[in-house]
Scaffold this active site. Structure first.
Site, PDB file in Angstrom:
ATOM      1  N   ASP A 321       0.936  -1.283  -0.112  1.00 48.86           N
ATOM      2  CA  ASP A 321       0.207  -0.058  -0.072  1.00 48.86           C
ATOM      3  C   ASP A 321       0.919   1.226  -0.088  1.00 48.86           C
ATOM      4  O   ASP A 321       0.492   2.253  -0.770  1.00 48.86           O
ATOM      5  CB  ASP A 321      -0.945   0.011   1.231  1.00 48.86           C
ATOM      6  CG  ASP A 321      -1.826  -1.199   1.392  1.00 48.86           C
ATOM      7  OD1 ASP A 321      -2.050  -1.785   0.421  1.00 48.86           O
ATOM      8  OD2 ASP A 321      -2.065  -1.534   2.577  1.00 48.86           O
TER       9      ASP A 321
HETATM   10 MG    MG Z   1      -0.596  -5.635  -1.071  1.00 48.52          MG
END
Ligand code: MG
Ligand code: ADP
Ligand code: MG
Length: 366
Positions: A321
């Protein structure tokens, strides 16, 4: 202006039995104190076994098997509550590297304290939250069990699963969509509201704006192949890790393929809606090199990762992320592909030194 659409959940984390006390735990206590929350320390193989979870996985909670996990983490494991949601982590990551008021996040929450906490965390990070509020459900939760360098994530989407396209099409929100030049979709949203993804995809293609997908989890290509494939002609950039790539390969005529370069090449050459932009496919592999394929180029590019000494690693949860957040900052700032990847690896390296999907404070600059 970047707009991020994703499933929205808070995270509960526990574990980290092999982090040296001098670094990881000390760090955890510091974070815990800073945020007034408790931290989990302990060996949790037993917890994995109790709930039938794999050491390294990302799944959706089974209503029959996993609902007890969240209370168990809070009550019995002293788990720490952190702002999560894969796309939301990416939004906070991008905002970390961009001028103020660059990033807006859209998703769905319940009407509870967890939603307030997420709003607060986004605001601190410089992300504007535009949530759809579904009062009938709690805010989504993700239980995270860390054993050594493995992490098992079990997500109960709850309110996050209730996002409605009406919210996106609401004139006030749609205005924000029209004003944005970059769209980032977290793959978990394929489980929620594919029409919202397609609305952004079509808006991007029609106006030659940039549409980016972060795959999020191996089960997305596995179980949500139909809506995923419908969106693929719109991917200007797509990011995934090696397990997600293998999972995609299995459903697309490359059964059992483990060579991420081959998989990246295949995805790069999928049909493209907006032919003014070539597709770029980015496959991360933890500590191994990041592989990038560009549509029309027969050779892939390989980028070694920024080394983080083992004793400085606190929690690799959210590495991908953070990578996506750093990457998006480069795209928004109009940087070269090389710099975008370098920013991505830089932010991922910073993120894994923190507990949970967080970024260091005071702010560091690229
Ligand atoms: Mg990931
Ligand atoms: P995900 O979190 O989705 O599984 P990866 O594990 O591939 O994604 O990690 C994404 C990126 O984060 C990597 O390309 C790398 O830049 C960085 N990263 C992840 N783990 C480490 C690590 N142990 N040391 C240094 N960088 C890492
Ligand atoms: Mg990984």
């Amino acid at each position: 202006l970047e707009l991020t659409l994703g499933a929205t959940e808070s995270s509960w984390g526990t574990g980290a039995n092999d982090i040296p006390p001098s670094t990881g735990l000390a760090n955890s206590h510091k974070t815990s104190k800073d945020e007034g929350m408790s931290v989990a320390i302990g060996r949790d193989d037993a917890l994995l076994e109790k709930y039938g979870l794999k050491a390294n996985d990302a799944i959706l909670a089974d209503p029959e098997k996993h609902m007890g996990l969240y209370e168990d983490l809070i009550q019995n494991r002293d788990a720490k509550l952190i702002a999560g949601g894969a796309a939301q982590n990416t939004a906070r990551g991008a905002a970390y590297c961009l001028p103020p008021k660059s990033v807006i996040y859209i998703g769905a929450v319940g009407k509870d304290n967890y939603a307030d906490l997420l709003r607060e965390k986004n605001e601190e990070a410089g992300v504007r939250s535009e949530y759809y509020v579904e009062a009938s459900q709690p805010t989504g939760r993700c239980g995270v069990i860390i054993t050594g360098h493995n992490r098992s994530m079990c997500t109960h989407l709850a309110a996050a699963n209730e996002y409605k396209i009406d919210h996106l099409k609401n004139p006030e929100i749609w205005k924000l969509v029209e004003n944005a030049d970059f769209y980032y979709i977290g793959g978990y949203h394929f489980t929620v509201c594919p029409p919202a993804i397609m609305a952004l995809a079509e808006e991007a293609a029609a106006k030659n704006k940039i549409f980016v997908l972060g795959m999020g989890a191996p089960f997305i290509p596995q179980f949500f192949q139909e809506p995923l494939d419908k969106s693929s002609p719109y991917w200007d950039y797509v990011m995934m890790n090696e397990t997600e790539a293998e999972s995609w390969a299995n459903g697309h005529g490359l059964e059992g393929e483990k060579d991420v370069a081959k998989i990246a090449r295949k995805i790069a050459e999928l049909p493209k809606a907006n032919e003014k932009r070539k597709r770029t496919v980015i496959i991360t592999q933890g500590t191994d090199e990041t592989v990038v394929a560009v549509q029309g180029e027969s050779d892939v590019q390989r980028f070694p990762v920024h080394v983080v000494p083992k004793e400085e690693i606190n929690d690799t949860n959210g590495a991908g992320d953070a990578f996506a957040g750093g990457f998006m900052s480069g795209i928004v700032l109009g940087k070269s592909l090389e710099e975008c990847i370098d920013r991505a690896q830089w932010l991922a390296a910073l993120g894994i030194k923190e507990l949970g999907p967080s970024y260091p404070s005071p702010k560091q600059t690229y």
